[in-house]
Design a protein around this motif. Structure first.
Motif, PDB file in Angstrom:
ATOM      1  N   HIS A 232       0.831  -1.200   0.000  1.00  0.00           N
ATOM      2  CA  HIS A 232       0.000   0.000   0.000  1.00  0.00           C
ATOM      3  C   HIS A 232       0.869   1.255   0.000  1.00  0.00           C
ATOM      4  N   CYS A 233       1.924   1.261   0.818  1.00  0.00           N
ATOM      5  CA  CYS A 233       2.814   2.426   0.878  1.00  0.00           C
ATOM      6  C   CYS A 233       3.518   2.632  -0.455  1.00  0.00           C
ATOM      7  N   TRP A 234       3.965   1.533  -1.067  1.00  0.00           N
ATOM      8  CA  TRP A 234       4.659   1.647  -2.346  1.00  0.00           C
ATOM      9  C   TRP A 234       3.726   2.208  -3.413  1.00  0.00           C
ATOM     10  N   MET A 235       2.477   1.693  -3.462  1.00  0.00           N
ATOM     11  CA  MET A 235       1.527   2.163  -4.452  1.00  0.00           C
ATOM     12  C   MET A 235       1.209   3.637  -4.249  1.00  0.00           C
ATOM     13  N   GLN A 236       0.972   4.026  -3.009  1.00  0.00           N
ATOM     14  CA  GLN A 236       0.671   5.431  -2.734  1.00  0.00           C
ATOM     15  C   GLN A 236       1.831   6.334  -3.132  1.00  0.00           C
ATOM     16  N   ASP A 237       3.052   5.883  -2.864  1.00  0.00           N
ATOM     17  CA  ASP A 237       4.217   6.682  -3.230  1.00  0.00           C
ATOM     18  C   ASP A 237       4.304   6.846  -4.743  1.00  0.00           C
ATOM     19  N   GLU A 238       4.069   5.762  -5.498  1.00  0.00           N
ATOM     20  CA  GLU A 238       4.111   5.833  -6.962  1.00  0.00           C
ATOM     21  C   GLU A 238       3.031   6.782  -7.495  1.00  0.00           C
ATOM     22  N   LEU A 239       1.836   6.692  -6.917  1.00  0.00           N
ATOM     23  CA  LEU A 239       0.740   7.539  -7.390  1.00  0.00           C
ATOM     24  C   LEU A 239       0.967   9.004  -7.023  1.00  0.00           C
ATOM     25  N   HIS A 240       1.574   9.253  -5.859  1.00  0.00           N
ATOM     26  CA  HIS A 240       1.913  10.634  -5.508  1.00  0.00           C
ATOM     27  C   HIS A 240       2.960  11.196  -6.477  1.00  0.00           C
ATOM     28  N   ARG A 241       3.937  10.373  -6.841  1.00  0.00           N
ATOM     29  CA  ARG A 241       4.951  10.812  -7.800  1.00  0.00           C
ATOM     30  C   ARG A 241       4.300  11.151  -9.145  1.00  0.00           C
ATOM     31  N   ALA A 242       3.394  10.272  -9.587  1.00  0.00           N
ATOM     32  CA  ALA A 242       2.725  10.502 -10.869  1.00  0.00           C
ATOM     33  C   ALA A 242       1.861  11.759 -10.822  1.00  0.00           C
ATOM     34  N   SER A 243       1.131  11.939  -9.724  1.00  0.00           N
ATOM     35  CA  SER A 243       0.276  13.126  -9.617  1.00  0.00           C
ATOM     36  C   SER A 243       1.111  14.398  -9.581  1.00  0.00           C
ATOM     37  N   ASN A 244       2.260  14.344  -8.927  1.00  0.00           N
ATOM     38  CA  ASN A 244       3.132  15.524  -8.888  1.00  0.00           C
ATOM     39  C   ASN A 244       3.682  15.847 -10.278  1.00  0.00           C
ATOM     40  N   ARG A 245       3.989  14.801 -11.065  1.00  0.00           N
ATOM     41  CA  ARG A 245       4.470  15.027 -12.427  1.00  0.00           C
ATOM     42  C   ARG A 245       3.386  15.671 -13.293  1.00  0.00           C
ATOM     43  N   ILE A 246       2.152  15.206 -13.130  1.00  0.00           N
ATOM     44  CA  ILE A 246       1.042  15.794 -13.890  1.00  0.00           C
ATOM     45  C   ILE A 246       0.866  17.257 -13.504  1.00  0.00           C
ATOM     46  N   LEU A 247       0.930  17.542 -12.205  1.00  0.00           N
ATOM     47  CA  LEU A 247       0.805  18.941 -11.752  1.00  0.00           C
ATOM     48  C   LEU A 247       1.964  19.785 -12.263  1.00  0.00           C
ATOM     49  N   ASP A 248       3.176  19.209 -12.310  1.00  0.00           N
ATOM     50  CA  ASP A 248       4.321  19.948 -12.841  1.00  0.00           C
ATOM     51  C   ASP A 248       4.087  20.324 -14.306  1.00  0.00           C
ATOM     52  N   GLU A 249       3.558  19.373 -15.084  1.00  0.00           N
ATOM     53  CA  GLU A 249       3.266  19.658 -16.487  1.00  0.00           C
ATOM     54  C   GLU A 249       2.243  20.791 -16.607  1.00  0.00           C
ATOM     55  N   ALA A 250       1.196  20.707 -15.786  1.00  0.00           N
ATOM     56  CA  ALA A 250       0.145  21.729 -15.836  1.00  0.00           C
ATOM     57  C   ALA A 250       0.700  23.109 -15.475  1.00  0.00           C
ATOM     58  N   ARG A 251       1.512  23.172 -14.446  1.00  0.00           N
ATOM     59  CA  ARG A 251       2.053  24.457 -14.008  1.00  0.00           C
ATOM     60  C   ARG A 251       3.111  24.986 -14.978  1.00  0.00           C
ATOM     61  N   ASP A 252       3.948  24.084 -15.517  1.00  0.00           N
ATOM     62  CA  ASP A 252       4.975  24.520 -16.471  1.00  0.00           C
ATOM     63  C   ASP A 252       4.352  25.117 -17.727  1.00  0.00           C
ATOM     64  N   HIS A 253       3.166  24.625 -18.113  1.00  0.00           N
ATOM     65  CA  HIS A 253       2.505  25.113 -19.323  1.00  0.00           C
ATOM     66  C   HIS A 253       1.371  26.096 -18.996  1.00  0.00           C
ATOM     67  N   GLU A 254       1.355  26.559 -17.725  1.00  0.00           N
ATOM     68  CA  GLU A 254       0.386  27.565 -17.274  1.00  0.00           C
ATOM     69  C   GLU A 254      -1.055  27.129 -17.566  1.00  0.00           C
ATOM     70  N   CYS A 255      -1.352  25.885 -17.263  1.00  0.00           N
ATOM     71  CA  CYS A 255      -2.704  25.365 -17.503  1.00  0.00           C
ATOM     72  C   CYS A 255      -3.653  25.800 -16.397  1.00  0.00           C
ATOM     73  N   THR A 256      -4.873  26.066 -16.782  1.00  0.00           N
ATOM     74  CA  THR A 256      -5.927  26.398 -15.815  1.00  0.00           C
ATOM     75  C   THR A 256      -6.828  25.207 -15.543  1.00  0.00           C
ATOM     76  N   HIS A 257      -6.783  24.202 -16.423  1.00  0.00           N
ATOM     77  CA  HIS A 257      -7.634  23.020 -16.292  1.00  0.00           C
ATOM     78  C   HIS A 257      -6.845  21.756 -16.637  1.00  0.00           C
ATOM     79  N   ILE A 258      -7.211  20.662 -15.991  1.00  0.00           N
ATOM     80  CA  ILE A 258      -6.682  19.341 -16.324  1.00  0.00           C
ATOM     81  C   ILE A 258      -7.863  18.439 -16.640  1.00  0.00           C
ATOM     82  N   ALA A 259      -7.792  17.734 -17.761  1.00  0.00           N
ATOM     83  CA  ALA A 259      -8.907  16.888 -18.204  1.00  0.00           C
ATOM     84  C   ALA A 259      -8.526  15.416 -18.133  1.00  0.00           C
TER      85      ALA A 259
END
Length: 434
Positions: free
Chosen positions: A260-287
């Motif tokens: 469970h800890c490993w899965m949560q860590d992987e998903l947190h890493r993935a979510s942070n990468r998605i947020l980084d992409e959104a912020r780097d490209h100045e996105c207002t929405h994620i679909a």
């Protein structure tokens, strides 16, 4: 009047001697939720109970006693969390889908103003061993951060918030929900100030290959590795279960926690990468694609994948809220079969599991990247159609690997993009009727 809601994640400075008080609170809170779930889930022999009032009437006194008279509001919150999950399960049963009794094991406790006192620099929680005050760990310069804009802003008031624990760092975090009430005049001013642009990042989720692919060309996570690790855990657990010893049972529980800890860590890493992409490209929405019925829609998807996708979406959703980015789901219809360049639709365009080649314009690219751009455009069209101002409202555009693209086919290259990148993203014609 209209409410503006923001969620802010803030780390807590919990005295070492009092950490166990919060863990005890979590255990008793989850006991209330799981006891309620067992009592209310009566399928297939009877109708499940979906009434919060009925559940509280039947279980409140019992749970208060079993939790050594934990704060009444926390008992009620535990009961209500279970009933909400039961309601979702009943909806699935009515659709003819398979589901089971809810079970809660994630570290989470819901507090509101009756069980906690929120301040701008600290919070006071109700625990089994009395009140516990915890200071917020604040940045040296909070200006421009969600903490400065919302948590420390007197215009925002605290609402129901969630206490969570990060096992990897052994740290407690408060996900503080902040509300600001504005009148229509003030809201119109806010809307116009936010009308500079609306840029959408599309995200396609997968059961193999990359876990998530964005419309900006980011390939995030490794679904194949997750599947492999999951299978290895299942094999090991199965082998231990056959031994039937107490030692094996304890090892299985420990393994479950590690998984469970490993899965949560992987998903947190993935979510942070998605947020980084959104912020780097100045996105207002994620679909994202709508995750309802994903096990039926996506070939090879299992209960494990459905849980993974939903948890990843939830992580992105609450983290995005801290940055004022909206996260929405769109219809998944034809996102994998439609060409993101010319808009034509052919089932045979999906040449293989990971390759797409349009039968009309011969545009060829990674199939998941193609789908992510279609997902972005679906939300883009929804946002565009929802604009009501005579001037057309804010510009709406998709975030791509080499720039941005609007519904009229107008492409704007990002700084430093190459001609090859432009030809990859830019359609030859407008996506009419998309």
């Amino acid at each position: 009047m209209e409410d503006v809601i923001r969620t802010v994640k803030v780390k807590l400075d919990v005295p070492a001697a009092r950490c166990d008080d919060l863990h005890q609170t979590k255990d008793r809170f989850l006991h209330c939720a799981n006891t309620t779930a067992r009592w209310a889930w009566r399928y297939p022999n009877d109708y499940c109970v979906t009434s919060k009032k009925q559940a509280e009437s039947a279980l409140y006194d019992q749970l208060r006693e079993e939790t050594d008279y934990m704060h009444a509001n926390l008992v009620q919150k535990g009961i209500r969390r279970a009933i909400e999950a039961i309601k979702s399960g009943v909806v699935r049963l009515k659709k003819g889908e398979k589901t089971s009794q809810p079970y809660f094991d994630a570290w989470s406790v819901v507090y509101d103003k009756r069980s906690a006192t929120f301040h701008r620099d600290h919070v006071s929680f109700s625990t089994p061993n009395g009140r516990l005050e915890c200071d917020y760990v604040l940045p040296a310069d909070p200006e421009g951060t969600p903490i400065g804009e919302y948590l420390l802003n007197e215009d925002y008031e605290f609402r129901m918030s969630t206490l969570q624990y990060d096992r990897q760092t052994a740290s407690f975090y408060l996900h503080a929900r902040m509300r600001r009430t504005t009148d229509e005049t003030e809201q119109s001013t806010i809307d116009s100030s936010n009308a500079k642009h609306r840029t959408v990042l599309g995200v396609d989720l997968n059961v193999d290959g990359s876990l998530a692919v964005t419309s900006t060309g980011a390939f995030i996570g490794n679904a194949d590795e997750m599947n492999h690790r999951r299978r290895e855990y299942e094999k090991t657990r199965g082998s231990m279960q056959r031994t039937g010893t107490r030692s094996a049972h304890l090892s299985i529980r420990s393994m479950k926690d590690r998984e469970h800890c490993w899965m949560q860590d992987e998903l947190h890493r993935a979510s942070n990468r998605i947020l980084d992409e959104a912020r780097d490209h100045e996105c207002t929405h994620i679909a994202f694609e709508n995750l309802t019925d994903i096990r039926n829609r996506m070939a090879g998807a299992k209960r494990f994948h459905a849980w993974t996708f939903r948890r990843l979406f939830e992580y992105v959703e609450y983290k995005a809220e801290m940055y004022g980015i909206e996260v929405e789901q769109v219809s998944p219809a034809y996102t994998s079969q439609r060409c993101s360049k010319c808009g034509s639709l052919h089932e045979s365009s999906r040449r293989s599991k990971h390759r797409f080649k349009c039968q009309k314009c011969e545009y060829e690219l990674n199939a998941d990247y193609n789908a992510s751009k279609n997902i972005a455009r679906k939300l883009l069209k929804k946002l565009h159609s929802g604009q009501t101002s005579s001037s057309g409202g804010a510009p709406c555009q998709c975030a791509l690997a080499s720039g941005t693209l609007n519904l009229n086919g107008d492409f704007h290259a990002s700084v430093g993009s190459t001609a090859e990148g432009e030809s990859t993203d830019k359609p030859t014609t407008s996506v009419v009727g998309y």
